[in-house]
Design a protein around this motif. Structure first.
Motif, PDB file in Angstrom:
ATOM      1  N   GLU A  73      -4.652 -16.050  -2.183  1.00 55.54           N
ATOM      2  CA  GLU A  73      -4.600 -16.177  -0.733  1.00 55.54           C
ATOM      3  C   GLU A  73      -3.222 -15.775  -0.222  1.00 55.54           C
ATOM      4  N   GLY A  74      -3.219 -14.844   0.727  1.00 53.99           N
ATOM      5  CA  GLY A  74      -1.974 -14.419   1.342  1.00 53.99           C
ATOM      6  C   GLY A  74      -1.737 -15.154   2.645  1.00 53.99           C
ATOM      7  N   ALA A  75      -1.046 -14.497   3.551  1.00 50.06           N
ATOM      8  CA  ALA A  75      -0.761 -15.081   4.855  1.00 50.06           C
ATOM      9  C   ALA A  75      -0.625 -13.964   5.866  1.00 50.06           C
ATOM     10  N   ILE A  76      -0.931 -14.265   7.108  1.00 50.39           N
ATOM     11  CA  ILE A  76      -0.852 -13.252   8.156  1.00 50.39           C
ATOM     12  C   ILE A  76       0.588 -12.829   8.395  1.00 50.39           C
ATOM     13  N   SER A  77       1.513 -13.766   8.316  1.00 47.04           N
ATOM     14  CA  SER A  77       2.891 -13.493   8.712  1.00 47.04           C
ATOM     15  C   SER A  77       3.717 -12.800   7.637  1.00 47.04           C
ATOM     16  N   LEU A  78       3.449 -13.052   6.345  1.00 46.96           N
ATOM     17  CA  LEU A  78       4.264 -12.495   5.266  1.00 46.96           C
ATOM     18  C   LEU A  78       3.379 -11.802   4.238  1.00 46.96           C
ATOM     19  N   PRO A  79       3.881 -10.700   3.652  1.00 48.21           N
ATOM     20  CA  PRO A  79       3.042  -9.900   2.730  1.00 48.21           C
ATOM     21  C   PRO A  79       3.068 -10.419   1.297  1.00 48.21           C
ATOM     22  N   TRP A  80       2.664 -11.663   1.071  1.00 48.01           N
ATOM     23  CA  TRP A  80       2.587 -12.166  -0.296  1.00 48.01           C
ATOM     24  C   TRP A  80       1.495 -11.419  -1.049  1.00 48.01           C
ATOM     25  N   SER A  81       1.739 -11.127  -2.328  1.00 50.14           N
ATOM     26  CA  SER A  81       0.719 -10.394  -3.079  1.00 50.14           C
ATOM     27  C   SER A  81       1.000 -10.499  -4.573  1.00 50.14           C
ATOM     28  N   ILE A  82       0.231  -9.738  -5.349  1.00 53.48           N
ATOM     29  CA  ILE A  82       0.355  -9.698  -6.806  1.00 53.48           C
ATOM     30  C   ILE A  82       0.818  -8.307  -7.220  1.00 53.48           C
ATOM     31  N   ASN A  83       1.835  -8.263  -8.081  1.00 54.30           N
ATOM     32  CA  ASN A  83       2.316  -7.000  -8.638  1.00 54.30           C
ATOM     33  C   ASN A  83       1.797  -6.866 -10.062  1.00 54.30           C
ATOM     34  N   PHE A  84       1.089  -5.768 -10.321  1.00 56.53           N
ATOM     35  CA  PHE A  84       0.543  -5.498 -11.652  1.00 56.53           C
ATOM     36  C   PHE A  84       1.473  -4.531 -12.391  1.00 56.53           C
ATOM     37  N   ASP A  85       1.926  -4.922 -13.565  1.00 51.29           N
ATOM     38  CA  ASP A  85       2.830  -4.092 -14.368  1.00 51.29           C
ATOM     39  C   ASP A  85       2.132  -2.783 -14.753  1.00 51.29           C
ATOM     40  N   PRO A  86       2.678  -1.621 -14.380  1.00 55.14           N
ATOM     41  CA  PRO A  86       2.006  -0.347 -14.696  1.00 55.14           C
ATOM     42  C   PRO A  86       2.193   0.087 -16.144  1.00 55.14           C
ATOM     43  N   GLU A  87       3.119  -0.542 -16.877  1.00 53.12           N
ATOM     44  CA  GLU A  87       3.345  -0.160 -18.270  1.00 53.12           C
ATOM     45  C   GLU A  87       2.606  -1.095 -19.213  1.00 53.12           C
ATOM     46  N   ASN A  88       2.920  -2.360 -19.141  1.00 54.21           N
ATOM     47  CA  ASN A  88       2.230  -3.366 -19.943  1.00 54.21           C
ATOM     48  C   ASN A  88       1.019  -3.852 -19.132  1.00 54.21           C
ATOM     49  N   ARG A  89      -0.043  -3.083 -19.189  1.00 55.09           N
ATOM     50  CA  ARG A  89      -1.145  -3.268 -18.251  1.00 55.09           C
ATOM     51  C   ARG A  89      -1.967  -4.520 -18.548  1.00 55.09           C
ATOM     52  N   CYS A  90      -2.489  -5.076 -17.473  1.00 50.93           N
ATOM     53  CA  CYS A  90      -3.403  -6.212 -17.576  1.00 50.93           C
ATOM     54  C   CYS A  90      -4.835  -5.723 -17.755  1.00 50.93           C
ATOM     55  N   SER A  91      -5.733  -6.667 -18.029  1.00 52.78           N
ATOM     56  CA  SER A  91      -7.170  -6.394 -18.080  1.00 52.78           C
ATOM     57  C   SER A  91      -7.900  -7.536 -17.378  1.00 52.78           C
ATOM     58  N   ILE A  92      -8.858  -7.183 -16.502  1.00 54.17           N
ATOM     59  CA  ILE A  92      -9.647  -8.174 -15.761  1.00 54.17           C
ATOM     60  C   ILE A  92     -11.098  -7.729 -15.836  1.00 54.17           C
ATOM     61  N   TYR A  93     -11.945  -8.515 -16.503  1.00 54.54           N
ATOM     62  CA  TYR A  93     -13.303  -8.037 -16.734  1.00 54.54           C
ATOM     63  C   TYR A  93     -14.230  -9.197 -17.098  1.00 54.54           C
ATOM     64  N   SER A  94     -15.523  -8.966 -16.884  1.00 49.73           N
ATOM     65  CA  SER A  94     -16.588  -9.876 -17.327  1.00 49.73           C
ATOM     66  C   SER A  94     -16.415 -11.297 -16.828  1.00 49.73           C
ATOM     67  N   ASN A  95     -15.920 -11.441 -15.616  1.00 50.17           N
ATOM     68  CA  ASN A  95     -15.920 -12.731 -14.940  1.00 50.17           C
ATOM     69  C   ASN A  95     -17.125 -12.781 -14.004  1.00 50.17           C
ATOM     70  N   PHE A  96     -17.501 -13.979 -13.586  1.00 50.40           N
ATOM     71  CA  PHE A  96     -18.725 -14.122 -12.806  1.00 50.40           C
ATOM     72  C   PHE A  96     -18.489 -15.030 -11.605  1.00 50.40           C
ATOM     73  N   ALA A  97     -18.853 -14.529 -10.427  1.00 46.39           N
ATOM     74  CA  ALA A  97     -18.772 -15.322  -9.206  1.00 46.39           C
ATOM     75  C   ALA A  97     -19.676 -14.694  -8.161  1.00 46.39           C
ATOM     76  N   ALA A  98     -20.085 -15.503  -7.186  1.00 40.47           N
ATOM     77  CA  ALA A  98     -20.906 -14.985  -6.104  1.00 40.47           C
ATOM     78  C   ALA A  98     -20.088 -14.129  -5.149  1.00 40.47           C
ATOM     79  N   PHE A  99     -18.854 -14.536  -4.873  1.00 43.14           N
ATOM     80  CA  PHE A  99     -17.955 -13.775  -4.025  1.00 43.14           C
ATOM     81  C   PHE A  99     -16.795 -13.277  -4.883  1.00 43.14           C
ATOM     82  N   GLY A 100     -16.815 -12.000  -5.245  1.00 41.47           N
ATOM     83  CA  GLY A 100     -15.738 -11.445  -6.042  1.00 41.47           C
ATOM     84  C   GLY A 100     -15.796 -11.883  -7.483  1.00 41.47           C
ATOM     85  N   SER A 101     -16.646 -11.234  -8.268  1.00 40.18           N
ATOM     86  CA  SER A 101     -16.791 -11.655  -9.665  1.00 40.18           C
ATOM     87  C   SER A 101     -15.464 -11.636 -10.402  1.00 40.18           C
ATOM     88  N   ASP A 102     -14.647 -10.599 -10.182  1.00 37.14           N
ATOM     89  CA  ASP A 102     -13.362 -10.509 -10.878  1.00 37.14           C
ATOM     90  C   ASP A 102     -12.182 -10.862  -9.984  1.00 37.14           C
TER      91      ASP A 102
END
Length: 900
Positions: free
Chosen positions: A215-244
């Motif tokens: 969750e971010g905020a309207i006033s400030l640009p909070w976010s997530i930075n993904f490392d482009p070298e040591n890459r992450c993996s996000i897969y095979s999660n399950f949800a009704a709104f946004g599985s991953d």
């Protein structure tokens, strides 16, 4: 950093005399990472390292004890083992790491496990921390932290929130898997900056954000930075709104990963609601690999199915509706359907996962409304559409025991038809709820009934709807709660609302607080954002509702257009204020207002100070009290009392399930206004019957006043019952003409038991238990109107000597293979014509064991399967059973089958 830790790092990073280029790159990367950690956390040579090991060889045996003993800038270094605990940083700005931090050996990630033991969130950062670092763990088996404000659990694996100061956190080389929560199965947090490097998030489950919710905020640009070298993996999660992934109030997200579930994850696998309403999709993706291939084919689900099946044919069905929707491809050029066979689907009965999300350009279709039952076990919503979903359909389903029936947010166009929604929960019950829908919504033949809540209830709510909302034949009845919004539509921008055949009756709100959330019926623009709202309500009925507080029971307000209400009935409503308040330009024609408990029947409020001017035109309405039944708060809002208005006693029939239909002596029969005499359109009345009848017998068909067109309602007569063993055959007659007849309803022991839609079928077969005494009666159906009862018959069931001896010669054949069977029998038969088919399993005593099918089937070859279970999904004992097929109400085939 203390001398132990510093010496360890120097030893690890000391270069040999000769190194390869690749090794040099690895070592340089380690130096960079360590430098980053030092700079990020502001560590100094005075910081301490607190070590943890299960075997007692280090300073501590429990991670939480080490955290509690630490100070800002310290490192809690954890040796391998499975730590069964739920750890919390408790405001400490520290590093929590396995030996992977100082060795670079990824094996430590999988050998150093923090196991939440399904006792809450595994790792919690929630107490005004400023900077934290987590590295080198498997984080698993978390169940989330309860959030009382939302009555849900959040953050199954990791929670990071409520940070202060710099608000930064880093997670490196962790495996977050096997966690669950309502929000954020793997991770939940927001309003800070998160750096992810080499993190794998997989196989987590939630309702929102299976892998992560941020969750971010309207006033400030909070976010997530993904490392482009040591890459992450996000897969095979399950949800009704946004599985991953699920992002809220974040306008730009760049996801850089090695592996994701699919290559194009928006909007099912990666969902978002940006803070900027002009942004639909905030994501950009850089994905190297995927793990999931969607199926571009219709899929089939059945209670006897298996998720290892292909699902592409009825004889190879899947078991989970959620997994079928997860697997099916969303294809705008070739929309797909998930076909759900009759049966009872619930988490406790057969492991169903709710809510079930529906993808764009797909259709979720049950076999029959009464036979396909989706049961939420009183714990969750049943159906959802993730934000951004467009062009989807749900039909022929019963949605029961859920917090909500159909819940959507920021969805596009959709349609609902042939649904039954029946929910009761302790806090907030919902029937259909839609927020920020943009597109066309079509709702047809839906019944919402028996909703109950100890606090708040929404039966039908559509907020911020734009463009077009069409509702035909929606019934909302028998809902009870202290604070209740039975029917509520609020629109933004431009919208047209068309209601035809809306019945709202026998609903009861119990709170007398005048400021309580309470209204039986409301349609209005959404504050200052709306530009135009046109409302057309016709053939609708609002009766026998009770509202405890003094607000208007109903309110409709057009904006820069017109409110039309025609051929509708407002009758028998009690409590509250005026039954109907109207604002804007309103034209009411051919309506009945007959609410003796109310001082006024219609009110025009004074909102001129808010810039809302109103004018009301009344034509051919029957209003209790005549013009005195209309309360105009200010003369600045004109009321035009047009031709044909009356104040008669409508002479309602006063009984049955629709007590406000007109009796034969009503003065309102054939007295409605219409453009010209004769049949002018094909519309139906509120009960679904023909709208134009010659009710007074003068040879001219003229529309009646009110919601229900007068017609003769004939009851079944001469009900008889015959028994053969455990089988009961009911038969009856209809003495008069069948015009308007739509079917019959069988009552068994005073409870509605089964509907018959074939008006030529004057018989019904049933089965009872040995020695059972059963009372039956039958009513005729005219749309949703029940006739008077037939005579009542009592049947006493005798024991059955031999089930085989009851059967007559069989013209139709069915087969089952293998026979005998151990785990599953596949049943084949062929229909020479499209038919209504029942296929049931009985034991040797004639008792019903399992209903395999009940409903419409097309001509041709048919395939069903029986897994040897009963209707409660419990395995039956070995022995002989009978498969009985009834086609179009007549028994046509039965075979013996042996379970071993």
């Amino acid at each position: 950093m203390n001398s132990y830790r510093l010496n360890q790092e120097i030893r690890i990073l000391r270069l040999p005399a000769k190194v390869s280029g690749g090794l040099l790159c690895v070592l340089v990367s380690r130096i960079v990472l360590l430098t980053f950690v030092l700079l990020t956390l502001g560590l100094s040579l005075h910081a301490a390292t607190l070590t943890v090991a299960l075997d007692g060889s280090q300073d501590y045996t429990v991670i939480q004890d080490a955290i509690d003993a630490s100070a800002h800038g310290d490192t809690v270094l954890v040796h391998p083992g499975r730590y069964i605990e739920n750890v919390r940083f408790n405001g400490k700005n520290i590093t929590l790491a396995s030996l992977e931090l100082i060795t670079g050996d990824r094996d430590y990630v999988y050998s150093t496990i923090i196991d939440g033991n399904q006792s809450g969130t595994v790792v919690t950062v929630f107490d005004s921390e400023t900077r934290v670092h987590i590295q080198g763990f498997t984080i698993t088996n978390g169940s989330g932290q309860y959030n009382s404000a939302y009555d849900m659990t959040v953050g199954g694996g990791v929670i990071i929130a409520r940070m202060t100061g710099e608000k930064s956190a880093t997670i490196v080389n962790c495996d977050i898997s096997g966690n669950n929560a309502t929000d954020g199965g793997g991770f939940w947090g927001g309003t800070f900056n998160l750096h992810l490097s080499g993190v794998s998030i997989h196989d987590n489950i939630a309702s929102t954000g299976g892998g992560m919710k941020f969750e971010g905020a309207i006033s400030l640009p909070w976010s997530i930075n993904f490392d482009p070298e040591n890459r992450c993996s996000i897969y095979s999660n399950f949800a009704a709104f946004g599985s991953d992934l699920y992002y809220y109030k974040v306008d730009a997200v760049h996801v850089v990963v090695d592996t994701f579930t699919v290559a194009n994850p928006w909007n099912f696998y990666a969902t978002a609601i940006p803070s900027n309403p002009n942004i639909t999709n905030p994501y950009t993706f850089d994905i190297l690999n995927t793990v999931h291939t969607e199926v571009n084919h219709d899929l089939y689900v059945a209670p006897w199915g298996d998720d290892d099946n292909s699902g592409i044919s009825p004889d190879q069905p899947m078991k989970s509706i959620f997994r079928a929707m997860y697997n099916i491809a969303s294809d705008s050029d070739n929309p797909k359907t998930v076909h759900v066979a009759n049966g009872h689907y619930s988490p406790s009965l057969n492991g169903q996962q709710f809510p079930i999300p529906i993808k764009s350009h797909t259709r979720l279709a049950g076999e029959s409304r009464e036979g396909t039952i989706l049961d939420g076990d009183n714990s969750t919503h049943i159906l959802t559409a993730p934000p951004g979903t467009d062009d989807w359909t749900a039909e022929h389903l019963s949605l029961v025991n859920g917090e909500g029936g159909v819940i959507t947010t920021h969805s596009g166009s959709y349609s609902l038809s042939k649904l039954l929604i029946d929910n009761h929960v302790t806090m907030n019950a919902k029937g259909i709820g839609s927020v920020n829908t943009r597109g066309q919504v079509d709702i047809r033949d839906v019944k919402i009934s028996n909703l109950g809540s100890d606090e708040r209830l929404y039966a039908f709510q559509s907020l911020s709807t734009t463009e077009t909302l069409k509702i035909q034949n929606l019934e909302i009845s028998d809902c009870v709660a202290p604070n209740m919004m039975v029917f509520n539509i609020s629109t933004i921008e431009e919208c047209e609302v068309a209601l035809d055949g809306l019945e709202v009756h026998n609903n009861h709100s119990t709170s007398s607080d005048m400021y309580a959330f309470n209204s039986l019926f409301q349609i209005s623009p959404w504050g200052q954002y709306a530009s135009r709202l046109r409302i057309d309500i016709r053939n609708s009925a609002f009766f026998d509702n009770h509202q405890s507080n003094g607000n208007h029971k109903g309110m409709a307000r057009a904006l820069n257009d017109t409110l039309f209400i025609s051929n509708s009935t407002f009758a028998g409503n009690t409590g509250g204020g005026t039954p109907l308040a109207v604002q804007g330009t309103s034209v009411l024609t051919n309506n009945i207002f007959y609410n003796p408990a109310s001082t006024y029947q219609i009110q025009v409020p004074n909102n001129i100070s808010s810039g809302i001017f109103s004018s009301l035109t009344l034509l051919n309405n029957n209003i209790l009290g005549g013009s005195g039944g209309v309360y105009n708060v200010t003369s600045q809002n004109p009321v035009y009392w047009g031709a044909g208005n009356t104040s008669y006693d409508p002479l309602f029939v006063g009984e049955g399930n629709r007590p406000y239909i007109l009796s034969p002596n009503s003065p309102l029969i054939d007295t409605g206004w219409q453009a010209e005499s004769g049949i002018i359109d094909n519309s139906k009345d509120a009960a679904g019957n023909e709208r134009y009848w010659d009710g007074d017998g003068d040879g001219i068909s003229i529309i009646d006043v009110g919601a229900y067109e007068y017609q003769a309602i004939y009851q079944p007569i001469e009900l008889m019952a015959e028994t053969t063993g455990r089988m009961v055959l009911l038969s009856w007659q209809m003495q008069h003409e069948l015009r308007g007849l739509s079917g019959f309803r069988i009552y068994r022991d005073e409870v509605a038991y089964e509907d018959i839609t074939d008006i030529s079928q004057y018989s019904f077969r049933d089965f009872g238990n040995e020695g059972e005494s059963i009372y039956y009666y039958v009513v005729a159906l005219y749309g949703s109107i029940e006739s008077a009862k037939s005579n009542t018959v009592e049947v006493v069931i005798d024991p059955v000597a031999n089930a085989d001896e009851q059967e007559l010669p069989l013209p139709q054949t069915i087969s089952a293979h293998p026979n005998p069977f151990r785990e599953m029998a596949v049943i084949h038969y062929h229909l020479e014509k499209t038919s209504e088919v029942e296929l049931n399993i009985y034991n040797l005593r004639g008792q019903l064991v399992r209903r395999l099918h009940g409903g419409h089937q097309e001509k041709g070859a048919q395939v069903l399967a029986w897994d040897g279970g009963d209707d409660r999904n419990q395995a039956v004992a070995s022995g002989i059973y009978f498969i009985r097929m009834v086609m179009d109400g007549n028994r046509t085939a039965m075979i013996k089958i042996l379970k071993i």
